[in-house]
Design a protein around this motif. Structure first.
Motif, PDB file in Angstrom:
ATOM      1  N   ARG A   8       0.836  -1.212   0.000  1.00  0.00           N
ATOM      2  CA  ARG A   8       0.000   0.000   0.000  1.00  0.00           C
ATOM      3  C   ARG A   8       0.863   1.251   0.000  1.00  0.00           C
ATOM      4  O   ARG A   8       0.556   2.226  -0.697  1.00  0.00           O
ATOM      5  N   ARG A  52     -10.196   6.189   5.934  1.00  0.00           N
ATOM      6  CA  ARG A  52     -10.218   5.422   4.681  1.00  0.00           C
ATOM      7  C   ARG A  52     -10.783   6.228   3.511  1.00  0.00           C
ATOM      8  O   ARG A  52     -10.848   5.725   2.388  1.00  0.00           O
ATOM      9  N   ARG A  77      -4.462   3.888   5.549  1.00  0.00           N
ATOM     10  CA  ARG A  77      -5.868   4.283   5.459  1.00  0.00           C
ATOM     11  C   ARG A  77      -6.111   5.091   4.187  1.00  0.00           C
ATOM     12  O   ARG A  77      -7.069   4.849   3.451  1.00  0.00           O
ATOM     13  N   TRP A  79      -4.620   4.981   1.508  1.00  0.00           N
ATOM     14  CA  TRP A  79      -4.517   4.095   0.340  1.00  0.00           C
ATOM     15  C   TRP A  79      -5.883   3.659  -0.154  1.00  0.00           C
ATOM     16  O   TRP A  79      -6.126   3.616  -1.367  1.00  0.00           O
ATOM     17  N   LYS A  80      -6.778   3.338   0.756  1.00  0.00           N
ATOM     18  CA  LYS A  80      -8.106   2.863   0.375  1.00  0.00           C
ATOM     19  C   LYS A  80      -8.861   3.920  -0.424  1.00  0.00           C
ATOM     20  O   LYS A  80      -9.411   3.644  -1.500  1.00  0.00           O
ATOM     21  N   THR A  84      -9.634   3.741  -4.522  1.00  0.00           N
ATOM     22  CA  THR A  84     -11.045   3.775  -4.916  1.00  0.00           C
ATOM     23  C   THR A  84     -11.293   4.896  -5.921  1.00  0.00           C
ATOM     24  O   THR A  84     -11.963   4.708  -6.940  1.00  0.00           O
TER      25      THR A  84
END
Length: 220
Positions: A8, A52, A77, A79-80, A84
């Motif tokens: 990540r 996130r 966090r 990274w999510k 997305t």
């Protein structure tokens, strides 16, 4: 450090929507978000302690005419939200990895249209008051970077933080248009969050905890 976290962190280094130490833009971004990151002049909305990035990304989906920036120190966090946004082709999203007390190093005067503080650590101990994101110390950090009549929002499940913030705001002489409720989803403000819930908010709500909310502007 686990392999997943290392992967990540590597993604964050490569993802152009993550602004963090080690990238040249990290030192150049203050006052230049629209020019250097988004390449447009759309209003900027910032979420602090974004975790996130569910709220930041959710807003970006709903309002393509604005630019959205999530701020958090936890790279795994961020990274999510970053991945997305990339998968969905959302070019109006960015994430800044830094400590919030250093925020004035990354935003210039009047650069932010709207600021969201969503479910921050309440820092309940008296000795931690200065670390609360709605303390006088932090309000003074935010004030120069918020545009005239820009809005600041707080959402929290923590009654202590909510009451503390109201007390702080009511004692100041530079606050206007203060609105608040201790039961967000039964109030006139329930549409202010645009129907977007984070994972933590959904968890709190399922437990029957009432969500507290307030918003205000600086009178400057």
């Amino acid at each position: 450090m686990g392999r997943k976290k290392l992967a990540r962190f590597k993604d964050n280094e490569e993802n152009e929507n993550v602004i963090q130490e080690g990238k040249s833009i990290f030192e150049e971004i203050k006052g230049n978000w629209n020019k250097k990151q988004f390449e447009n002049e759309h209003p900027i909305v910032v979420e602090l302690a974004c975790g996130r990035g569910e709220f930041t990304v959710g807003l970006a989906r709903e309002y393509p005419e604005n630019n959205f920036i999530g701020v958090d120190i936890k790279g795994s966090r961020i990274w999510k939200g970053s991945t997305t946004a990339i998968k969905e082709g959302l070019e109006n999203v960015a994430f800044l990895r830094t400590q919030i007390e250093l925020l004035d190093r990354f935003f210039g005067k009047d650069e932010i249209e709207e600021l969201w503080i969503t479910f921050p650590d309440p820092r309940p101990r008296d000795g931690d008051e200065k670390k609360r994101l709605t303390s006088p110390r932090f309000l003074e950090i935010y004030k120069p970077m918020i545009k005239k009549d820009g809005i600041i929002h707080l959402k929290t499940d923590n009654t202590g933080l909510f009451d503390y913030t109201l007390e702080v705001l009511k004692e100041r002489d530079d606050i206007k248009d203060l609105g608040y409720t201790d039961d967000f989803y039964s109030s006139e403000y329930k549409n202010d969050h645009h129907g977007i819930k984070t994972r933590y908010e959904a968890m709190f709500s399922e437990k029957g905890e009432k969500i507290k909310y307030l918003k205000f502007r600086f009178d400057n």
